[in-house]
Design an enzyme around this catalytic site. Structure first.
Site, mmCIF file in Angstrom:
data_model
loop_
_atom_site.group_PDB
_atom_site.id
_atom_site.type_symbol
_atom_site.label_atom_id
_atom_site.label_comp_id
_atom_site.label_asym_id
_atom_site.label_seq_id
_atom_site.Cartn_x
_atom_site.Cartn_y
_atom_site.Cartn_z
ATOM 1 N N GLU A 88 71.022 85.998 31.983
ATOM 2 C CA GLU A 88 69.681 85.908 31.402
ATOM 3 C C GLU A 88 69.474 87.104 30.479
ATOM 4 O O GLU A 88 69.503 88.260 30.914
ATOM 5 C CB GLU A 88 68.625 85.890 32.508
ATOM 6 C CG GLU A 88 67.238 85.532 32.030
ATOM 7 C CD GLU A 88 67.101 84.082 31.570
ATOM 8 O OE1 GLU A 88 66.100 83.779 30.896
ATOM 9 O OE2 GLU A 88 67.990 83.250 31.872
ATOM 10 N N GLU A 128 65.334 86.601 20.988
ATOM 11 C CA GLU A 128 66.678 86.993 21.407
ATOM 12 C C GLU A 128 67.738 86.171 20.675
ATOM 13 O O GLU A 128 68.791 86.703 20.312
ATOM 14 C CB GLU A 128 66.796 86.828 22.923
ATOM 15 C CG GLU A 128 65.919 87.814 23.683
ATOM 16 C CD GLU A 128 65.221 87.240 24.910
ATOM 17 O OE1 GLU A 128 64.218 87.836 25.346
ATOM 18 O OE2 GLU A 128 65.665 86.193 25.417
ATOM 19 N N ASP A 172 61.985 83.522 32.993
ATOM 20 C CA ASP A 172 62.830 83.549 34.187
ATOM 21 C C ASP A 172 62.633 82.288 35.026
ATOM 22 O O ASP A 172 63.594 81.717 35.552
ATOM 23 C CB ASP A 172 62.520 84.795 35.018
ATOM 24 C CG ASP A 172 62.689 86.078 34.216
ATOM 25 O OD1 ASP A 172 63.758 86.258 33.619
ATOM 26 O OD2 ASP A 172 61.747 86.887 34.173
#
Length: 502
Positions: A297, A328, A482
């Site tokens: 992750e 990201e 998450d």
């Protein structure tokens, strides 16, 4: 629909009757009755014409999402864990006697002024970001102010701990968590989570989460959407000190899946440290049994050399799956000279074609999309506010339609603070038509609310897109990525090489 038809039929009968009794109907009456039907008469059309797009998508998710045929029994998660102190970002900065001003990005925060400028920079874009605060005493003063701020809340924090919490919500799963676990965090963790004694420490690590709402104003700055800014002075997580303990615990725990996070925390430690720790991390991860898939992750980073090391030489080729958001993904492309790397930032909702181009590039350049590659990477779970995409190399994963839909569904419910989707509190913001690539040749695709996972292929890579029903008034954005990745993993399974993906 029937109401509009009834109104039209009634007017037609009236016209027929009047014309029959008076063939020389005055022209002004004809003009009147041929005017458009008042909207008020049709205002209830939507109410009676069937479910809204949001209702159709939510129902379709529930019908579509099914558990994989082979489910995980034991999942090991590491290695960043902390306590999140969640406060109003604008409120805390005002309490610190900081005045509003202009946004400016700082890779590392050294002062309250750096904090203010970087917070404003990302608040104005409605984007999430995470930074290291270098001054220990300065951070402790801010942390005390945050903990005493009215309405401040303490939660489980750190990507590994948050993913562990989400995974532990499945009563069939046994979850191992390795990370710096202090007494307060240990109390907050789900009882199903196993923490090795070596991971326990006397004090907790704290991260400050500065949240802002959609439309929130501070000086001349306005947030286009709700999000958060995270910062910390966290040495234990910053050095990934629990990594070796984590890998050593796997021998006894025997997990079916390993979930790794926290690499982004090392960025603030300086190049000398992260270069050494990355080498040690790769050596440690390489000790994991070959048949056990590893999910990585990712999180917010700013050092292109660091991201390039993770991507090209070090970690990415030896993990099986990665999870990341739009910032990201773009930064990953910028660090590696990939597609659309000239973009400074996304303009609004990221273009599906551009996202697909970068995902394909990652799997071709750093994964196993190239049949001759020795890399292990075969799966990427991409998430942004309006939609999610799962990209997988054919023949390696199964149940991915369910996995991407499950991740989108949990984003739609959890952001509103609910266990299930409430369609009155969410709205569809995903594009209803899009392309499979930004450039030709490309396929034109549409979103079907009754079958909301759109699937297409490029080469030997399959793409699964699900819209997200975006919460109109989100209660909490921290940990959403998450939860999305963890939910997607719970509904995923490794497929034998001979099987095609589903």
């Amino acid at each position: 629909m029937w109401r509009k038809a009834a109104v039209v039929a009634l007017l037609a009968l009236a016209v027929g009757y009047i014309y029959h009794t008076d063939p020389n109907l005055p022209e002004h009456v004809l003009r009147f009755i041929t005017q458009p039907i008042p909207q008020a008469l049709l205002s209830t059309q939507h109410e009676v014409s069937g479910p809204s797009l949001e209702e159709a998508i939510s129902r379709a998710w529930d019908a579509l999402i099914t558990a994989p045929s082979r489910q995980w029994g034991r999942i090991a998660v590491g290695v960043n864990a902390c306590i999140d102190v969640v406060v109003s970002g604008v409120g805390l900065l005002q309490a610190l006697a900081v005045d509003p001003g202009t946004g400016r990005d700082h890779d590392i925060l050294h002062s309250k002024e750096d904090l203010k400028e970087t917070f404003i920079q990302y608040m104005e874009r409605g984007a999430a970001a995470e930074r290291f605060f270098s001054d220990k005493e300065g951070f402790q003063r801010i942390a005390r102010a945050a903990a005493e701020y009215p309405g401040a809340q303490l939660y489980v924090g750190g990507n590994a701990a948050l993913m562990g919490q989400k995974l532990a919500s499945n009563p069939q799963l046994v979850v191992l968590l390795c990370g710096p676990v202090g007494p307060k965090l240990h109390d907050l963790l789900d009882e199903q989570i196993v923490v090795p004694p070596e991971s326990l420490q006397e004090t907790d690590e704290y991260h400050l989460i500065l949240e802002y709402k959609a439309g929130e104003q501070w000086g001349s700055s306005r947030a286009p959407q709700a999000n958060r800014f995270i910062f910390s002075h966290d040495v234990s997580n910053g050095e990934m000190s629990a990594l070796e303990t984590f890998v050593a615990s796997l021998e006894e725990f025997q997990p079916g899946l390993v979930v790794l996070s926290g690499l982004h925390m090392m960025e603030g430690m300086g190049r000398a440290l992260w270069e050494q720790r990355l080498r040690e991390a790769v050596a440690a991860i390489s000790d994991v049994r070959n048949e056990v898939p590893i999910h990585l992750e990712l999180a917010s980073m700013t050092d292109r050399d660091y991201m390039s090391s993770i991507m090209k030489e070090q970690v990415m080729p030896i993990v099986t799956s990665i999870g990341l958001n739009e910032q990201e993904l773009l930064f990953l492309s910028q660090a590696g000279g990939g597609p659309h790397s000239h973009l400074a930032a996304w303009d609004g909702i990221p273009d599906v074609g551009r996202v697909t181009d970068i995902l394909l590039w990652v799997l071709e350049q750093h994964g196993r999309a190239d049949g001759e590659s020795e890399a292990d990477l075969t799966r990427i779970h991409f998430h942004t506010l309006a939609y999610h995409i799962l990209a997988t190399v054919d023949g390696h994963w199964a149940n991915q339609r369910s996995a991407v839909a499950a991740g989108a569904r949990v984003a739609s419910s959890q952001s509103c603070g609910l266990q299930v989707v409430d369609t009155s509190k969410v709205s569809l913001k995903a594009p209803q038509s899009f392309y499979s690539s930004f450039s030709e040749p490309r396929e034109s695709l549409v979103l079907d609310p009754s079958s909301p996972v759109t699937v297409w292929r490029r080469g030997n890579v399959s793409f699964y897109l699900s819209p997200v029903l975006v919460c109109k008034q989100p209660l909490r954005t921290v940990g959403l990525g998450d939860a999305i990745s963890a939910e997607g993993l719970m509904y995923s399974e490794i497929a034998p090489q001979s099987h095609s993906e589903q």
